[in-house]
Design a protein around this motif. Structure first.
Motif, PDB file in Angstrom:
ATOM      1  N   SER A 147      50.451  34.376  -3.068  1.00  0.00           N
ATOM      2  CA  SER A 147      49.637  35.029  -2.039  1.00  0.00           C
ATOM      3  C   SER A 147      49.856  36.542  -2.007  1.00  0.00           C
ATOM      4  N   LYS A 173      55.048  31.764  -3.826  1.00  0.00           N
ATOM      5  CA  LYS A 173      55.472  33.121  -4.192  1.00  0.00           C
ATOM      6  C   LYS A 173      54.719  34.092  -3.296  1.00  0.00           C
ATOM      7  N   GLU A 176      55.743  40.536  -2.740  1.00  0.00           N
ATOM      8  CA  GLU A 176      57.008  41.285  -2.608  1.00  0.00           C
ATOM      9  C   GLU A 176      56.889  42.408  -1.588  1.00  0.00           C
ATOM     10  N   SER A 227      44.501  40.212  -6.438  1.00  0.00           N
ATOM     11  CA  SER A 227      43.530  41.093  -7.098  1.00  0.00           C
ATOM     12  C   SER A 227      42.878  40.401  -8.294  1.00  0.00           C
ATOM     13  N   MET A 249      39.902  36.232  -5.236  1.00  0.00           N
ATOM     14  CA  MET A 249      40.231  37.589  -5.693  1.00  0.00           C
ATOM     15  C   MET A 249      39.484  38.674  -4.908  1.00  0.00           C
ATOM     16  N   GLU A 384      36.906  48.196  -5.665  1.00  0.00           N
ATOM     17  CA  GLU A 384      37.504  47.782  -4.391  1.00  0.00           C
ATOM     18  C   GLU A 384      38.522  48.840  -3.946  1.00  0.00           C
TER      19      GLU A 384
HETATM   20  P1  NAD Z   1      48.064  41.352  -6.364  1.00  0.00           P
HETATM   21  O1  NAD Z   1      47.119  40.683  -7.290  1.00  0.00           O
HETATM   22  O2  NAD Z   1      48.729  42.591  -6.796  1.00  0.00           O
HETATM   23  O3  NAD Z   1      49.252  40.337  -5.972  1.00  0.00           O
HETATM   24  C1  NAD Z   1      49.010  39.076  -5.411  1.00  0.00           C
HETATM   25  C2  NAD Z   1      50.213  38.184  -5.666  1.00  0.00           C
HETATM   26  O4  NAD Z   1      50.324  37.935  -7.068  1.00  0.00           O
HETATM   27  C3  NAD Z   1      51.548  38.794  -5.241  1.00  0.00           C
HETATM   28  O5  NAD Z   1      52.371  37.786  -4.707  1.00  0.00           O
HETATM   29  C4  NAD Z   1      52.115  39.306  -6.559  1.00  0.00           C
HETATM   30  O6  NAD Z   1      53.517  39.413  -6.560  1.00  0.00           O
HETATM   31  C5  NAD Z   1      51.636  38.225  -7.498  1.00  0.00           C
HETATM   32  N1  NAD Z   1      51.584  38.634  -8.916  1.00  0.00           N
HETATM   33  C6  NAD Z   1      51.390  39.871  -9.427  1.00  0.00           C
HETATM   34  N2  NAD Z   1      51.415  39.825 -10.772  1.00  0.00           N
HETATM   35  C7  NAD Z   1      51.605  38.531 -11.124  1.00  0.00           C
HETATM   36  C8  NAD Z   1      51.703  37.841 -12.364  1.00  0.00           C
HETATM   37  N3  NAD Z   1      51.609  38.470 -13.529  1.00  0.00           N
HETATM   38  N4  NAD Z   1      51.895  36.513 -12.345  1.00  0.00           N
HETATM   39  C9  NAD Z   1      51.963  35.839 -11.175  1.00  0.00           C
HETATM   40  N5  NAD Z   1      51.896  36.437  -9.969  1.00  0.00           N
HETATM   41  C10 NAD Z   1      51.713  37.771  -9.943  1.00  0.00           C
HETATM   42  O7  NAD Z   1      47.255  41.544  -5.009  1.00  0.00           O
HETATM   43  P2  NAD Z   1      47.731  42.315  -3.701  1.00  0.00           P
HETATM   44  O8  NAD Z   1      47.703  43.774  -4.004  1.00  0.00           O
HETATM   45  O9  NAD Z   1      48.963  41.685  -3.174  1.00  0.00           O
HETATM   46  O10 NAD Z   1      46.545  41.944  -2.673  1.00  0.00           O
HETATM   47  C11 NAD Z   1      45.356  42.650  -2.578  1.00  0.00           C
HETATM   48  C12 NAD Z   1      44.257  41.952  -3.349  1.00  0.00           C
HETATM   49  O11 NAD Z   1      44.099  40.619  -2.892  1.00  0.00           O
HETATM   50  C13 NAD Z   1      42.894  42.592  -3.148  1.00  0.00           C
HETATM   51  O12 NAD Z   1      42.246  42.683  -4.393  1.00  0.00           O
HETATM   52  C14 NAD Z   1      42.146  41.605  -2.250  1.00  0.00           C
HETATM   53  O13 NAD Z   1      40.759  41.607  -2.375  1.00  0.00           O
HETATM   54  C15 NAD Z   1      42.729  40.314  -2.702  1.00  0.00           C
HETATM   55  N6  NAD Z   1      42.550  39.281  -1.696  1.00  0.00           N
HETATM   56  C16 NAD Z   1      41.620  38.305  -1.913  1.00  0.00           C
HETATM   57  C17 NAD Z   1      41.411  37.321  -0.944  1.00  0.00           C
HETATM   58  C18 NAD Z   1      40.392  36.232  -1.152  1.00  0.00           C
HETATM   59  O14 NAD Z   1      40.425  35.263  -0.409  1.00  0.00           O
HETATM   60  N7  NAD Z   1      39.493  36.345  -2.098  1.00  0.00           N
HETATM   61  C19 NAD Z   1      42.163  37.343   0.235  1.00  0.00           C
HETATM   62  C20 NAD Z   1      43.091  38.356   0.415  1.00  0.00           C
HETATM   63  C21 NAD Z   1      43.289  39.324  -0.556  1.00  0.00           C
END
Ligand code: NAD
Length: 480
Positions: A147, A173, A176, A227, A249, A384
Motif C-alpha cells: 500500500s 508491506k 516506508e 504509482s 495505480m 500526475e
Molecule cells: P509507490 O508506487 O512509490 O509505492 C507504493 C508502495 O509500493 C509502497 O509501499 C512502496 O514501498 C512499494 N514499492 C515501491 N517499489 C516497490 C517494488 N519494486 N516492489 C514492491 N513494492 C514496491 O506509490 P506512493 O508514492 O507510495 O503512492 C502514491 C501513488 O499511489 C500515486 O501514484 C497514487 O495515484 C497511487 N494511488 C492509487 C490509488 C488507487 O486506488 N488507484 C490509491 C492511492 C494511491
C-alpha cells in the motif's frame, strides 16, 4: 525515539539486518521515529509464518474468521483517537481528517468484509441430466498486500480485510513513508486473537522489502496500490511467476462541469474533489473542465474558495490543508509548479510554498493552487502531480468535454456535474474511467467495483470482486 517494527508470526521485531530508516513528521520536517529497514530475510520469515498458519486459517469456519475481524474492528474503534493522531503525525494530514475519514474507514473495512464473506457464494451449472458442475472458491495461500502513503491505514486494511476474510494469510508491506499505523495495527491484531502468522507486516523500502516479497515463490497473489511506475515493475515480476495480480495505480482525473449544473453544489464539491487530503488521493479531480458559457463565473468562485482554504498545523482543529507527506514529495510538487509556469500556465491562486509559523515552520506545506491557460497535452495536464494543484480548461459541448476528459493515459475516476440526466448517462458511458460520479464526488459504497482502466489499474477491488480476487475458482464436475 519510537521504533516502528515488523510484525511477524504474531510478534513485533526489528529487521534481521538491524538497520533503520528515519520516520519524519512532515509538518515539522523532524525525524520522530525509526523504522525497521527490512530485506529478503524478513520477507522469508514472514512468508514462512504465513505458510505455516495457512492450513489452519484457511479451514477456520467463516463465522469464526468473521468474528475475529469484527473484534479487530472494535479495537481500532477503541483506539481511534490514538491511531488518528499517529496517522496525522506520520502523514501530515489534518487530525480532523484522520479522525473522521481514515480511521473510521479502517474500522468499516474490517466490518464490511466480516459481513461480506458470510454472504459469499458461488455458481452451479447443471449440465442437463448428465452432470452437476459447481464452483468452489478456495483461498489462495499467502498473499502480498502493498500500500501507499496517502491513506495509510485506510488502504492497507482495504486489502488485508478481504484477504483474511477469504481465508488467506497476509504479508503486508505498508509505505516506508507512513509506517506507523500499520505498526499499531500489528498489536491490535494480536490483541484481537488473530493466530500468529495469519497477518504479517514487513516494514521498509519498496525495492529492498517489497521487491523480494513480490518475487517470493510462496506468495500466490499481489494486491498493490501505488504509482503506475512501480505497478509496472511489479507486473513484470509477477508475470514470470504467474502470480495473481491486482493493481490500483495513478490518476489524472477530470471534473466536468456543464453549464446547466447546480453550481451551488458543483463548485464547493469541485474544490473538495481537487484538494481533499491536500490533493493526495488517487481519486482527486485535478483537471477541472468547465463549459465555456459558465467558465468565468466558475473560475472566479473556485479561486475565491481555494484562497480561503486554511493551510496549517495538522494537529489544529481548524486546519483544512495539512503538510505534503515528505520532503521528496514536496520537491516534486514544487517542480511541477515550475513546469506549469514554463509551459505558460497562469497561476490564479497559490503557486508556491505555504508558510506556516511556530512548530510547523520547517514543514512541507504547499499553497492550494489553481492554474489556467494550459492545453490538454502539456505535461501539467498529462502527468500526475498528486498535490494541491488543479488546472482549469474550458470546453464547448459534451463531445469536446469527453475528448478532453479521455485525453490522458490514465482512467481512474471522473466526476460530472449536470442537471440533464440523459447527458449524464451518455457522457458517463463514454468516459474512459473505472469510476464515474454524477453530481457527487467520492461517494463510496464498499460493495461496488473499484479500480481503473488504461494505466490506472488492472482488476477491481471492493465487495465481492475483492473476495473473488482473493480466491481461486475451482470447477467440480459430478457425473449424475
Ligand atoms: P509507490 O508506487 O512509490 O509505492 C507504493 C508502495 O509500493 C509502497 O509501499 C512502496 O514501498 C512499494 N514499492 C515501491 N517499489 C516497490 C517494488 N519494486 N516492489 C514492491 N513494492 C514496491 O506509490 P506512493 O508514492 O507510495 O503512492 C502514491 C501513488 O499511489 C500515486 O501514484 C497514487 O495515484 C497511487 N494511488 C492509487 C490509488 C488507487 O486506488 N488507484 C490509491 C492511492 C494511491
Amino acid at each position: 525515539m519510537q521504533d516502528v517494527l515488523n510484525f511477524i508470526d504474531g510478534r513485533h521485531a526489528p529487521a534481521a539486518c538491524g538497520e533503520w530508516l528515519d520516520d519524519v513528521d512532515p509538518a515539522t520536517g523532524e525525524t520522530y521515529a525509526r523504522v525497521a529497514s527490512s530485506d529478503a530475510r524478513d520477507v522469508d520469515r514472514s512468508v514462512a509464518a504465513a505458510l505455516h498458519a495457512f492450513p489452519t486459517w484457511s479451514v477456520t469456519p467463516v463465522v469464526e474468521r468473521s468474528k475475529l475481524l469484527r473484534r479487530l474492528a472494535r479495537l481500532i474503534e477503541r483506539d481511534l483517537e490514538k491511531l488518528a493522531r499517529a496517522e496525522s503525525i506520520d502523514s501530515g494530514k489534518p487530525l480532523s481528517a484522520a479522525r473522521t475519514v481514515d480511521i473510521p474507514r479502517a474500522v468499516q473495512n474490517f466490518d464490511f468484509f466480516a459481513d461480506a464473506v458470510t454472504q459469499f457464494s458461488s455458481e452451479a451449472h447443471p449440465t442437463d441430466e448428465v452432470a452437476l458442475n459447481y464452483t468452489l472458491r478456495q483461498p489462495l495461500g499467502p498473499v502480498a498486500c502493498i500500500s501507499p502513503w496517502n491513506l495509510p491505514l485506510y488502504l492497507l486494511t482495504w486489502k488485508i480485510a478481504p484477504a483474511l476474510a477469504a481465508g488467506n494469510c497476509v504479508v503486508a508491506k505498508p509505505s516506508e513513508v507512513t509506517p506507523m499505523s500499520a505498526h499499531l495495527l500489528g498489536s491490535l491484531a494480536a490483541e484481537a486473537g488473530l493466530p500468529p502468522g495469519v497477518l504479517n507486516i514487513v516494514q521498509g523500502l519498496g525495492p529492498r522489502a517489497g521487491g523480494p516479497l513480490c518475487a517470493h515463490s510462496g506468495i500466490r497473489a499481489i494486491s498493490f496500490t501505488g504509482s503506475t511506475r512501480v505497478g509496472a515493475e511489479i507486473a513484470r515480476e509477477a508475470a514470470t511467476s504467474f502470480k495473481k495480480l491486482s493493481l490500483e495505480m495513478g490518476g489524472k482525473n477530470p471534473t466536468l462541469v456543464f453549464a446547466d449544473a447546480d453550481l451551488r453544489e458543483a463548485i464547493p464539491q469541485t474544490v473538495r474533489a481537487a484538494f481533499s487530503n491536500t490533493g493526495q488521493i488517487c481519486l482527486c479531480g485535478s483537471r477541472i473542465l468547465v463549459e465555456r458559457s459558465v467558465y468565468d463565473q466558475v473560475r472566479d468562485e473556485l479561486v475565491e474558495r481555494v484562497r480561503a482554504l486554511r493551510v496549517g498545523d495538522p494537529l489544529q482543529a481548524d486546519t483544512e490543508q495539512g503538510a505534503l507527506v515528505s520532503r521528496q514529495h514536496f520537491d516534486k510538487v514544487m517542480g511541477c509548479l515550475a513546469v506549469a509556469r514554463q509551459e505558460g500556465g497562469r497561476v490564479l491562486c497559490g503557486g508556491g510554498r505555504a508558510s506556516v509559523t511556530g512548530r510547523c515552520a520547517g514543514g512541507f506545506f504547499v499553497q492550494p493552487t489553481l492554474i489556467e491557460g494550459l492545453g490538454p497535452s502539456c505535461r501539467t495536464n498529462q502527468e500526475e502531480i498528486f498535490g494541491p494543484v488543479a488546472t482549469l480548461l474550458p470546453f464547448d459541448g459534451a463531445e469536446e468535454a469527453v475528448r478532453l476528459a479521455n485525453s490522458t493515459r490514465y482512467g481512474l475516476a471522473a466526476s460530472l456535474w449536470t442537471r440533464d440526466l440523459s447527458r449524464a448517462h451518455r457522457v458517463g458511458a463514454q468516459l474512459h474511467s473505472g469510476i464515474v460520479w454524477v453530481n457527487c464526488w467520492m461517494l463510496r459504497d464498499l460493495r461496488t467495483p473499484f479500480g481503473g482502466v488504461k494505466e490506472s489499474g488492472v482488476g477491481r477491488e471492493g465487495g465481492m470482486d475483492a473476495l473473488r480476487f482473493f480466491t481461486e475458482p475451482k470447477n467440480v464436475c459430478v457425473k449424475l
